[in-house]
Design an enzyme around this catalytic site. Structure first.
Site, PDB file in Angstrom:
ATOM      1  N   SER A  81     -98.808  -4.979   9.830  1.00  0.00           N
ATOM      2  CA  SER A  81     -98.978  -5.252   8.557  1.00  0.00           C
ATOM      3  C   SER A  81     -99.104  -6.694   8.173  1.00  0.00           C
ATOM      4  CB  SER A  81     -97.459  -5.035   7.836  1.00  0.00           C
ATOM      5  OG  SER A  81     -97.410  -3.715   7.618  1.00  0.00           O
ATOM      6  N   LYS A  89     -93.695 -13.043   1.211  1.00  0.00           N
ATOM      7  CA  LYS A  89     -93.657 -11.757   0.898  1.00  0.00           C
ATOM      8  C   LYS A  89     -92.475 -10.959   0.379  1.00  0.00           C
ATOM      9  CE  LYS A  89     -94.758  -7.280   3.487  1.00  0.00           C
ATOM     10  NZ  LYS A  89     -94.884  -6.638   4.732  1.00  0.00           N
ATOM     11  N   SER A 112     -99.146  -4.179   5.031  1.00  0.00           N
ATOM     12  CA  SER A 112     -98.531  -4.044   3.734  1.00  0.00           C
ATOM     13  C   SER A 112     -98.532  -5.460   3.332  1.00  0.00           C
ATOM     14  CB  SER A 112     -97.006  -3.680   3.990  1.00  0.00           C
ATOM     15  OG  SER A 112     -96.422  -4.485   5.063  1.00  0.00           O
TER      16      SER A 112
END
Lengths: 97, 475
Positions: free
Chosen positions: B177, B78, B153
């Site tokens: 997330s 990420k 996210s």
């Protein structure tokens, strides 16, 4: 909880955010709605309850006071928007007068 | 053999047996990204050359008789986790062009385990969001329906793993997330106990809630990445100096006698009926496998959302004060120093500004006690709910999200509606628990549904094994 325009402008100044007129109006209504939602916490009796800052609490994490190598200067300054003589360059903070 | 359809553990087997090489697998995945990611939009940066170099080194090491848990296995990271020499944006214009001088501890761990890093995946700006619609760059699409969100996210990581564009991935989970996008994309996502993973080198959002998590197409895959990344790091004083168990060995599939709690507060009005049915069926399956189902109560569940949306923005407002355009990132020059800082910080997107404003207000003189102070006390009650529950049960089973993946654009203009997406996941972050999401079926539109399993402090092995047992016996 209803925030005024002045409240929003003051918060933005404290947070060092430049907002457009449209953003001030938008955040005035949105922040008021979110803070309204937060008043649900007033339903709780929190008398005598101690606060939880960390879910998994640790105290006094120490390490040996031994100097270790740091990042080289060029690596530290690599991302600087402006630099000179191994320093970050910024606008004057104090008046010269 | 299409290498991209293999699971991580299958690839590991194939690499060990010599059936394939890391270069072959890495090239196959990179080709697949070129073919597929125009549609899905999961990667912000693809580090193809570096990945192939790492793959060659991995093959060389294997040829020399070496082996390590992820040797030669391509994974994604990420873009809120720092990677040395590779741009790390946190999905924000304010970090555009930022190239970290070091790897985050969790990235070092993956590299030490032999992993090949494919690139950096999309995220809501500073991980603030549930759909990647708050990314400053683009919105990741759901692999099952491209008009829908992948969740967030960590939506880029979830979608990449779901589509075979990575064998595993790192995400972060501050309020759900990792688990919510895992649920939306039909993959496994783990949010370990706070302190199990180092946050050093992870761009900070809310420091008492942030935790690195892992994705896999299967429970074993998710566990393998977790096993490699977990561990104590002296550079993060909140990381826990406790032994890391052999999580992979704990996947026995035997859950006989295990007590599974079902909290009434998680089956409320507003939850999608098809989600409820799938989750209840999954719980019935756990009973079939020998678990004992226990009705429990987590009485303060309804207060988790207001608590979270005071604490997380308060911490964010402090953490994000560092973005001033002085030492790194872009600078927008104004009339004087303060003006420059304000103009530079105008580069933040709308949701980030909203949360900075909210947090600044909640911490400001005259309001601190009424908002932040009350939230910290209410957090105690939520944490206590879980501790009480875990005296009666070993694991808690709930839906991961109240709905399946929603349409892109459907709720992006309504912050409160978006925050409600996290209603079942964020209590875990407020407490000392760990949680995961494992696929448990599809709704009538063929969208994946996730079962959330919550475990007590540092009991990741227990929830992973329950998820494994369920996965092996899923209908």
């Amino acid at each position: 909880m209803s925030l005024t325009r002045g409240d929003v402008e003051k918060i933005a100044h404290l947070a060092r955010l430049e907002l457009t007129e449209a953003e001030v109006a938008l955040y005035q209504s949105q922040l008021s709605a979110i803070l309204d939602y937060a008043t649900r916490l007033n339903e709780l009796n929190l008398e005598g309850i101690s606060p939880t800052a960390h879910a998994v609490t640790q105290q006094n994490v120490w390490r040996e006071d031994v100097a270790e190598p740091s990042l080289p200067m060029d690596a530290v300054l690599f991302n600087a928007p402006k630099q000179a003589n191994n320093q970050f360059v910024v606008q004057a903070v104090l008046d010269e007068g | 053999m299409d290498l991209t359809t293999l699971t991580l553990t299958q690839l590991r087997q194939a690499l060990r047996s010599g059936a394939t090489t890391s270069v072959a697998a890495t090239q196959a995945v990179l080709d697949h990204i070129v073919a597929r990611d125009n549609d899905i939009q999961s990667f912000l940066t693809i580090t193809d050359e570096m990945a192939l170099e790492q793959a060659q080194q991995a093959d060389q090491r294997r040829a020399n008789g070496e082996d390590s848990p992820l040797l030669g296995i391509p994974v994604a990271v990420k873009d809120i986790i720092c990677t040395q020499g590779v741009e790390t944006t946190a999905g924000s214009k304010i970090l555009e062009g930022f190239v970290p001088p070091y790897d985050a501890f969790v990235v070092r761990q993956l590299k030490a385990a032999g992993a090949v890093i494919l690139g950096k995946t999309n995220t809501d700006e500073f991980a603030m969001g549930s759909s990647t619609e708050n990314s400053a760059f683009f919105t990741t699409r759901n692999p099952y329906d491209q008009t829908r969100v992948a969740g967030g996210s960590s939506g880029g990581s979830a979608a990449a793993v779901a589509t075979g564009m990575a064998y595993g991935a790192l995400g972060t989970d501050t309020g759900g997330s990792v688990r919510q996008p895992a649920s939306f994309c039909g993959v496994v996502g783990l949010r370990p106990t706070y302190g199990r993973m180092s946050r050093w080198g992870v761009v900070a959002f809310a420091s008492t809630l942030d935790q690195v998590g892992t994705f896999g197409r299967t429970v074993a895959d998710c566990t393998a990445v977790f096993q490699a990344a977990a561990g104590y790091d002296p550079m993060d004083s909140t990381s826990l100096n406790v032994p890391v168990p052999d999580f992979e060995a704990a996947l026995t599939g035997d859950i006989r006698g295990l007590r599974v709690g079902v909290p009434q507060e998680y089956f409320i009005e507003g939850i999608d009926k098809e989600v409820e049915t799938a989750v209840r069926n999954a719980i019935a399956k756990l009973a079939e496998l020998g678990a004992e189902i226990v009705e429990i109560s987590l009485p303060h569940t309804a207060y988790a959302l207001p608590v979270y949306y005071l604490i997380a923005p308060a911490e964010a407002s402090a953490n994000l004060a560092r973005y001033d355009g002085i030492r790194f990132g872009p600078r927008v020059e104004g009339a004087d120093m303060i003006d420059s800082v304000k103009k530079t910080r105008a580069l933040f997107g709308p949701e980030v500004k909203r949360r900075i404003m909210l947090g600044t207000y909640a911490l400001s003189a005259g309001y601190y006690e009424a908002y932040y102070g009350r939230a910290l006390k209410a957090r105690t009650l939520i944490k206590q709910d879980f501790l009480n529950a875990f005296e009666k049960v070993d694991v808690i089973a709930t839906p991961t999200s109240p709905t399946t993946a929603f349409k892109i654009g459907a709720i992006v203009d309504d912050p409160l509606q978006m925050y409600l997406q996290d209603i079942f996941t964020l209590p875990v972050n407020l407490s000392a628990s760990c949680g995961l999401s494992v696929p448990c079926g599809f709704d009538s539109q063929s969208l994946p549904i996730g079962l959330q399993l919550i475990g007590n402090t540092l009991q990741e092995a227990v929830i992973l094994n329950v998820a494994f047992a369920f996965e092996q016996n899923r209908d």
